[in-house]
Design a protein around this motif. Structure first.
Motif, PDB file in Angstrom:
ATOM      1  N   LEU A   8       9.055 -40.585  18.006  1.00 19.08           N
ATOM      2  CA  LEU A   8      10.221 -39.615  17.446  1.00 19.08           C
ATOM      3  C   LEU A   8      11.304 -40.560  16.854  1.00 19.08           C
ATOM      4  CD1 LEU A   8      10.268 -36.523  19.445  1.00 19.08           C
ATOM      5  CD2 LEU A   8       9.420 -36.591  17.344  1.00 19.08           C
ATOM      6  N   ALA A   9      11.699 -41.475  17.701  1.00 25.31           N
ATOM      7  CA  ALA A   9      12.934 -42.395  17.649  1.00 25.31           C
ATOM      8  C   ALA A   9      12.607 -43.232  16.711  1.00 25.31           C
ATOM      9  CB  ALA A   9      13.502 -42.886  18.814  1.00 25.31           C
ATOM     10  N   GLY A  10      11.313 -43.698  16.347  1.00 25.33           N
ATOM     11  CA  GLY A  10      11.002 -44.698  15.370  1.00 25.33           C
ATOM     12  C   GLY A  10      11.106 -46.058  16.020  1.00 25.33           C
ATOM     13  N   THR A  11      10.997 -46.258  17.354  1.00 23.98           N
ATOM     14  CA  THR A  11      11.070 -47.492  18.205  1.00 23.98           C
ATOM     15  C   THR A  11       9.897 -47.866  18.875  1.00 23.98           C
ATOM     16  OG1 THR A  11      12.405 -48.717  19.380  1.00 23.98           O
ATOM     17  CG2 THR A  11      11.928 -46.605  20.383  1.00 23.98           C
TER      18      THR A  11
ATOM     19  N   LYS B 125      25.859 -38.370  15.359  1.00 24.50           N
ATOM     20  CA  LYS B 125      24.985 -39.451  15.579  1.00 24.50           C
ATOM     21  C   LYS B 125      23.606 -38.980  16.515  1.00 24.50           C
ATOM     22  CE  LYS B 125      28.625 -40.338  17.762  1.00 24.50           C
ATOM     23  NZ  LYS B 125      29.794 -41.038  18.407  1.00 24.50           N
ATOM     24  N   PRO B 126      22.800 -39.710  16.208  1.00 23.96           N
ATOM     25  CA  PRO B 126      21.490 -39.535  16.973  1.00 23.96           C
ATOM     26  C   PRO B 126      21.627 -39.492  18.560  1.00 23.96           C
ATOM     27  CG  PRO B 126      20.872 -41.185  15.555  1.00 23.96           C
ATOM     28  CD  PRO B 126      22.426 -41.133  15.512  1.00 23.96           C
ATOM     29  N   PHE B 127      21.371 -38.382  19.443  1.00 27.14           N
ATOM     30  CA  PHE B 127      21.715 -38.180  20.699  1.00 27.14           C
ATOM     31  C   PHE B 127      20.411 -37.717  21.233  1.00 27.14           C
ATOM     32  CE2 PHE B 127      23.119 -33.860  19.078  1.00 27.14           C
ATOM     33  CZ  PHE B 127      22.321 -33.056  20.248  1.00 27.14           C
ATOM     34  N   PHE B 128      20.206 -38.318  22.761  1.00 29.26           N
ATOM     35  CA  PHE B 128      19.103 -37.924  23.511  1.00 29.26           C
ATOM     36  C   PHE B 128      19.863 -37.051  24.839  1.00 29.26           C
ATOM     37  CE2 PHE B 128      16.733 -39.279  27.543  1.00 29.26           C
ATOM     38  CZ  PHE B 128      15.959 -38.285  27.334  1.00 29.26           C
ATOM     39  N   LEU B 129      19.594 -35.893  24.972  1.00 32.05           N
ATOM     40  CA  LEU B 129      20.418 -35.242  26.046  1.00 32.05           C
ATOM     41  C   LEU B 129      19.511 -34.634  26.937  1.00 32.05           C
ATOM     42  CD1 LEU B 129      22.840 -33.866  27.223  1.00 32.05           C
ATOM     43  CD2 LEU B 129      22.811 -32.104  25.863  1.00 32.05           C
ATOM     44  N   TYR B 130      19.180 -35.114  28.196  1.00 31.95           N
ATOM     45  CA  TYR B 130      18.230 -34.897  29.129  1.00 31.95           C
ATOM     46  C   TYR B 130      19.081 -33.924  30.232  1.00 31.95           C
ATOM     47  CZ  TYR B 130      15.899 -35.554  33.775  1.00 31.95           C
ATOM     48  OH  TYR B 130      15.038 -35.738  34.973  1.00 31.95           O
TER      49      TYR B 130
ATOM     50  N   ASP C  24      18.756 -43.901  10.105  1.00 26.47           N
ATOM     51  CA  ASP C  24      19.484 -43.290  11.167  1.00 26.47           C
ATOM     52  C   ASP C  24      19.669 -41.917  11.068  1.00 26.47           C
ATOM     53  OD1 ASP C  24      21.781 -46.091  11.562  1.00 26.47           O
ATOM     54  OD2 ASP C  24      19.617 -45.818  12.166  1.00 26.47           O
ATOM     55  N   VAL C  25      20.038 -41.206   9.960  1.00 29.12           N
ATOM     56  CA  VAL C  25      20.185 -39.891   9.794  1.00 29.12           C
ATOM     57  C   VAL C  25      18.819 -39.114  10.101  1.00 29.12           C
ATOM     58  CG1 VAL C  25      20.609 -37.954   8.068  1.00 29.12           C
ATOM     59  CG2 VAL C  25      22.092 -39.850   8.205  1.00 29.12           C
ATOM     60  N   LYS C  26      17.742 -39.729   9.790  1.00 30.50           N
ATOM     61  CA  LYS C  26      16.295 -39.080   9.980  1.00 30.50           C
ATOM     62  C   LYS C  26      16.121 -38.875  11.289  1.00 30.50           C
ATOM     63  CE  LYS C  26      14.604 -39.819   5.405  1.00 30.50           C
ATOM     64  NZ  LYS C  26      13.769 -40.690   4.382  1.00 30.50           N
ATOM     65  N   LYS C  27      16.585 -39.991  12.228  1.00 31.50           N
ATOM     66  CA  LYS C  27      16.319 -39.819  13.729  1.00 31.50           C
ATOM     67  C   LYS C  27      16.463 -38.465  14.161  1.00 31.50           C
ATOM     68  CE  LYS C  27      16.657 -44.818  14.823  1.00 31.50           C
ATOM     69  NZ  LYS C  27      17.576 -45.699  15.617  1.00 31.50           N
ATOM     70  N   PRO C  28      15.817 -37.665  14.747  1.00 30.16           N
ATOM     71  CA  PRO C  28      16.099 -36.337  15.267  1.00 30.16           C
ATOM     72  C   PRO C  28      16.795 -36.522  16.527  1.00 30.16           C
ATOM     73  CG  PRO C  28      13.798 -36.964  15.901  1.00 30.16           C
ATOM     74  CD  PRO C  28      14.263 -38.061  15.121  1.00 30.16           C
ATOM     75  N   ASN C  29      17.646 -35.545  16.797  1.00 31.07           N
ATOM     76  CA  ASN C  29      18.477 -35.545  18.314  1.00 31.07           C
ATOM     77  C   ASN C  29      17.286 -34.831  19.088  1.00 31.07           C
ATOM     78  OD1 ASN C  29      21.211 -35.840  17.006  1.00 31.07           O
ATOM     79  ND2 ASN C  29      21.026 -33.974  16.157  1.00 31.07           N
ATOM     80  N   ILE C  30      17.372 -35.332  20.445  1.00 30.99           N
ATOM     81  CA  ILE C  30      16.418 -35.002  21.173  1.00 30.99           C
ATOM     82  C   ILE C  30      16.952 -34.281  22.510  1.00 30.99           C
ATOM     83  CG2 ILE C  30      14.396 -35.587  22.851  1.00 30.99           C
ATOM     84  CD1 ILE C  30      14.319 -38.213  20.830  1.00 30.99           C
TER      85      ILE C  30
ATOM     86  N   ALA D 283      17.680 -48.140  20.816  1.00 29.49           N
ATOM     87  CA  ALA D 283      17.303 -47.709  19.426  1.00 29.49           C
ATOM     88  C   ALA D 283      18.448 -46.969  18.828  1.00 29.49           C
ATOM     89  CB  ALA D 283      16.131 -46.902  19.461  1.00 29.49           C
ATOM     90  N   GLY D 284      19.498 -46.839  19.277  1.00 33.38           N
ATOM     91  CA  GLY D 284      20.825 -46.447  18.582  1.00 33.38           C
ATOM     92  C   GLY D 284      21.114 -44.907  19.139  1.00 33.38           C
ATOM     93  N   TYR D 285      20.766 -44.225  20.166  1.00 32.75           N
ATOM     94  CA  TYR D 285      20.942 -42.987  20.613  1.00 32.75           C
ATOM     95  C   TYR D 285      21.966 -43.124  21.670  1.00 32.75           C
ATOM     96  CZ  TYR D 285      16.773 -40.582  18.522  1.00 32.75           C
ATOM     97  OH  TYR D 285      16.113 -40.151  17.589  1.00 32.75           O
ATOM     98  N   VAL D 286      22.813 -41.947  21.383  1.00 31.34           N
ATOM     99  CA  VAL D 286      23.842 -41.758  22.656  1.00 31.34           C
ATOM    100  C   VAL D 286      23.164 -40.940  23.621  1.00 31.34           C
ATOM    101  CG1 VAL D 286      25.821 -40.682  23.283  1.00 31.34           C
ATOM    102  CG2 VAL D 286      25.699 -41.705  21.103  1.00 31.34           C
TER     103      VAL D 286
END
Length: 450
Positions: A341-344, A205-210, A23-29, A127-130
């Motif tokens: 990138l998210a590993g999904t 935590k991993p996040f995706f911000l559009y 989870d830590v390795k998932k990059p924020n996007i 995939a666990g992203y906010v």
């Protein structure tokens, strides 16, 4: 503790620690897309008039892409392509408003995303992203299936309707499905504050911000006391041009604050940032600012000036710093790229490809061809390696251009290379899925005889 139980307990602990590490390795996007800025409205893309120091710094610290493309030549279909990974021959929204059968549309000629449409936000959320969005949505108004909270966003603040987004001093915005009064504050200031808040609150935590920011889309207005406007107020330009340039710089100033915050929170190395525009510029800025650079065409045009979009991607330690890439890719590729990138798992039947190898500075196979269509004028376009094909009308002859030697699409080579023109015409035919709202005509309207 019995050995078997001890082993099981140890296994669970190890598995939990591995899961946490993953989870830590998932990059924020963070995906930043400003509105209607031209390819050459960024300093690093060639502008000598508009100041974009944050974009330029991202290019120095990351990679600049010269052959990156918008999803479409206008706002709503570009956002549809970005969210669904389907090009405009397949996606649900192919223009801002329906060309035909308006009485069957969702609302006043608007066609919104449906429950069966899968967005990249939905996949990243699972995939666990906010997931957060701030700016202009344009794919579903309140009460419809296409609204962002029903399409994978944990948080969305901004405009849902694209016409509402023309008012930068609106007295209300949508905030998580609820109407939020703004007191007619300049909307971008609210977007900036919410952007920094979202990153602060979710940085652990991993996040995706559009971030589909509305600047510099018209109305062309900006507070007179804004520091960005001070840079242009004495320019010998019409007021509209001054405002437009200042709006681009104002959005860029927000990007600088985002980058500073990532460093302050020590998540800079684990955050990949994309920074681009949604389509080509409007006509008033081409002459004075050279907004479309070497290209022919503007917004609403499938020539290069309407769909080629400057792009910077920065991810310290991963994307090569100071590199310039001519790899051909675009917004249809964002969905599969973010999945990798998210590993999904990447959903099947997307029109895009993952460009993660390219982002990491590696070699990869590109698209065989990329396709666009735009119902007004029944425009179709194809990029096939160095070749660009364009036509208006499904039975009109294809115009063929060599972008390596003729980026301005001035010399039609169709008669010289008829086999290539025919190949592109076949791609155009195969790539278009008929749709009741977005018909393409056989050819341009014939002129009436006098």
């Amino acid at each position: 503790m019995p050995a078997r139980i001890a082993f099981a307990f140890a296994f669970v602990c190890v598995f939990a620690s591995l899961a946490t590490a993953a989870d830590v390795k998932k990059p924020n996007i963070i995906y930043i897309m400003i509105d209607d800025a031209g390819y050459a409205d960024f300093g690093a893309m060639g502008s000598t008039q508009v100041q974009t120091p944050a974009f330029d710094q991202m290019c120095r610290e990351g990679t600049r892409y010269t052959d990156h493309y918008s999803g479409s030549a206008v706002c709503a279909p570009t956002r549809c392509v970005l969210m669904t990974g389907l090009h405009t021959g397949h996606c649900r929204r192919r223009d801002n408003q329906a060309k035909a059968n308006r009485n069957k549309t969702d609302q006043n000629g608007l066609v919104f995303l449906k429950d069966e449409d899968l967005t990249v936000a939905e996949v990243l959320q699972k995939a666990g992203y906010v997931t957060g969005g701030i700016g202009k949505w344009g794919l579903g108004n309140p009460g419809f299936e296409g609204s962002p909270e029903k399409q994978g966003f944990d948080h969305f603040l901004g405009y849902l309707d694209q016409v509402h987004a023309h008012d930068h001093y609106t007295d209300w915005l949508w905030n998580d499905g609820e109407r939020m009064e703004t007191g007619k504050r300049y909307a971008h200031y609210i977007f900036e504050e919410d952007t920094l808040r979202f990153i602060n609150e979710n940085h652990d935590k991993p996040f995706f911000l559009y971030l589909p920011y509305t600047l510099p889309h018209g109305k062309y207005e900006i507070p007179a006391d804004d520091p960005a406007y001070a840079l242009y107020k004495d320019k010998p330009w019409p007021q509209q041009v001054k405002n437009y340039a200042a709006m681009i710089t104002r959005a860029d100033m927000t990007v600088a604050k985002i980058m500073d915050l990532l460093k302050e929170l020590k998540i800079d190395d684990n955050t990949i940032v994309f920074y681009t525009s949604d389509n080509g510029p409007n006509a008033p800025f081409v002459k004075l600012l050279d907004s479309n650079g070497p290209f022919q065409g503007i917004k609403r045009d499938l020539h290069e000036g309407g769909i080629r979009a400057g792009m910077a991607v920065r991810w310290p330690g991963h994307t090569p710093a100071g590199e310039v890439s001519d790899f051909v890719w675009g917004m249809r590729d964002v969905f599969p790229t973010l999945c990798e990138l998210a590993g999904t798992e990447t959903p099947a039947n997307l029109d895009g490809i993952s460009v993660v190898p390219t982002l990491l500075g590696k070699q990869q196979k590109g698209h065989d061809a990329m396709y666009w269509e735009f119902p007004p004028g029944s425009q179709q376009a194809v990029r096939m390696r160095k070749w660009k094909g364009y036509r208006r009308g499904t039975k009109s002859p294809v115009q063929l251009f060599d972008l390596d030697t003729d980026p301005g699409e001035t010399t039609n080579l169709a008669t010289k290379y008829p086999q290539i023109a025919d190949q592109i015409a076949a791609i155009m035919t195969q790539s278009h899925t008929p749709n009741e709202f977005w018909p393409l005509d056989d050819g341009p309207p014939k002129k009436k005889k006098k």
